[in-house]
Scaffold this active site. Structure first.
Site, short mmCIF file in Angstrom:
data_model
loop_
_atom_site.label_atom_id
_atom_site.label_comp_id
_atom_site.label_asym_id
_atom_site.label_seq_id
_atom_site.Cartn_x
_atom_site.Cartn_y
_atom_site.Cartn_z
N LEU A 72 0.83 -1.20 0.00
CA LEU A 72 0.00 0.00 0.00
C LEU A 72 0.87 1.26 0.00
O LEU A 72 0.73 2.12 -0.87
CB LEU A 72 -0.93 -0.01 1.22
N GLN B 56 15.42 2.63 32.08
CA GLN B 56 15.79 3.44 33.24
C GLN B 56 16.05 2.55 34.46
O GLN B 56 17.00 2.78 35.22
CB GLN B 56 14.67 4.44 33.54
N GLU C 5 0.58 0.24 10.57
CA GLU C 5 -0.88 0.12 10.69
C GLU C 5 -1.52 1.47 11.01
O GLU C 5 -2.61 1.54 11.58
CB GLU C 5 -1.26 -0.91 11.76
#
Length: 384
Positions: free
Chosen positions: A124, A337, A364
């Site tokens: 696409l 972290q 998406e």
């Protein structure tokens, strides 16, 4: 909707065991070689993982949306490259054929996809058409019993390995928007079809993308999905709604894995004479992550059940995709972290996951596209 709880439990247990005993131990190998080991791919075929969502009549398992997201929770706990390898056959590469294909198209292609005999790709995105998918420029001109395709598709997942490509192309150049777009099944060995070099990405080594180039590619009219021009964009949107729930579920699985690793590290790592898990600021990051994962899981399961009931979940799928992928990014950051300096070196999986999961917020439909979809749906519903 769960059709048979006992059968689903057995399936989930086998996938969980496969992830823990086979896939997780091979993650570093995939990262170093940028390839899925062929013995692992063979095991995936043997387990039926290429045909999870394809109906049983075509050789698949035919899982429901709720069953699919529960499976994705498990598959998401390992390197995204493994999921990507089977993902197109279960999602964007097959669902268009399943939903809108002719009986002959389904009978010919779906069994090959379900067995993993061939991989599929969904074409696409283009160099100038990404979020604005209706602006695509690839053309398909009718010539007797064929169509001639010209154009370039970009960032196409599994393109280097695919045997077939679901291609969105403009069959009516007079219609500038979505109405002139049609969908085609194009086989890999078709003359004029070529691939660009593999993209060198920030993360997700082992999951390959590349350009797919069409230069006067002649495709039989029998491979126009559904045999009807002008419905390609609608097909693409149907595919993306389902795919958004799947990516949301994968994000939850990845967040679970990262948090599990961070919790284990915080119990083992000692500073000031005690495990860092005993420090309240570490506990806050663990707690925030747990709560957000729980919220995302509830959203995805609710939307999946609604889709199984046949309801329109455009808004809910976008909400779930937006929240879950953004949540996954926050969890990744917290887990780095918690690891401190160790989180920045490749000895620990969190360094790789931190890069890998960044993509979830892009494909998406980006987070910003999900925001637009949600808001437009809200406005439309209010004005009805």
């Amino acid at each position: 909707m769960i059709r048979d709880s006992e059968t689903l439990t057995i399936l989930l247990d086998s996938i969980r065991q496969f992830v823990d005993e086979v896939l997780i131990p091979r993650e570093q190998e995939v990262a170093e070689t940028d390839a899925i080991p062929q013995d692992v791919a063979a095991q995936m075929r043997g387990m039926g993982l290429f045909g999870l969502t394809i109906p049983e009549e075509y050789g698949g398992l035919g899982v429901t949306m709720e069953e699919e997201v529960r499976i994705a929770f498990e598959l998401g706990r390992t390197s995204p490259a493994f999921r990507s390898y089977i993902g197109t056959n279960n999602g964007i590469g097959s669902i268009g054929i399943l939903l809108d294909g002719t009986p002959a198209q389904r009978q010919h292609f779906l069994p090959k996809l379900a067995s993993g005999e061939i991989l599929s790709s969904f074409c696409l995105t283009e160099p100038d058409a990404g979020s604005d998918a209706a602006a695509l420029k690839t053309t398909a001109v009718r010539d007797g019993d064929d169509y001639i395709l010209n154009g370039t598709k970009r960032f196409i997942t599994n393109a280097p390995e695919a045997g077939i490509y679901t291609v969105m192309a403009r069959t009516d150049t007079q219609i500038k928007g979505a109405g002139g777009i049609s969908a085609f099944i194009v086989e890999r060995n078709t003359p004029g079809l070529s691939l660009g070099k593999n993209d060198h990405k920030m993360g997700q080594r082992g999951a390959h993308t590349s350009d797919v180039i069409f230069d006067n590619v002649r495709v039989p009219a029998s491979q126009l999905i559904g045999g009807i021009e002008g419905i390609g964009f609608k097909t693409a949107m149907k595919v993306l709604d389902k795919g958004r729930l799947h990516i949301a579920a994968i994000s939850i699985g990845a967040a679970d894995r990262m948090l599990e690793d961070a919790l284990r590290y915080s119990l083992e790592r000692k500073q000031f004479g005690k495990p860092i898990a005993e420090f309240q600021l570490i506990q806050a990051m663990l707690a925030d992550s747990k709560a957000e994962i729980y919220a995302a899981r509830c959203m995805v399961l609710d939307a999946a059940r609604m889709r199984d009931e046949g309801r329109n979940v455009s808004t809910e799928a976008s909400c779930a995709k937006m929240f879950s992928t953004e949540m996954c990014g926050r969890v990744a950051d917290r887990c780095v972290q918690i690891h401190g300096g160790a989180g920045y070196v490749s000895e620990y999986a969190i360094e790789r996951f931190y890069r890998d999961v960044r993509l979830f917020r892009l494909y998406e439909g980006t987070t910003q596209i999900q925001q637009i979809v949600i808001a437009r749906n809200m406005i439309r519903e209010t004005q009805q």
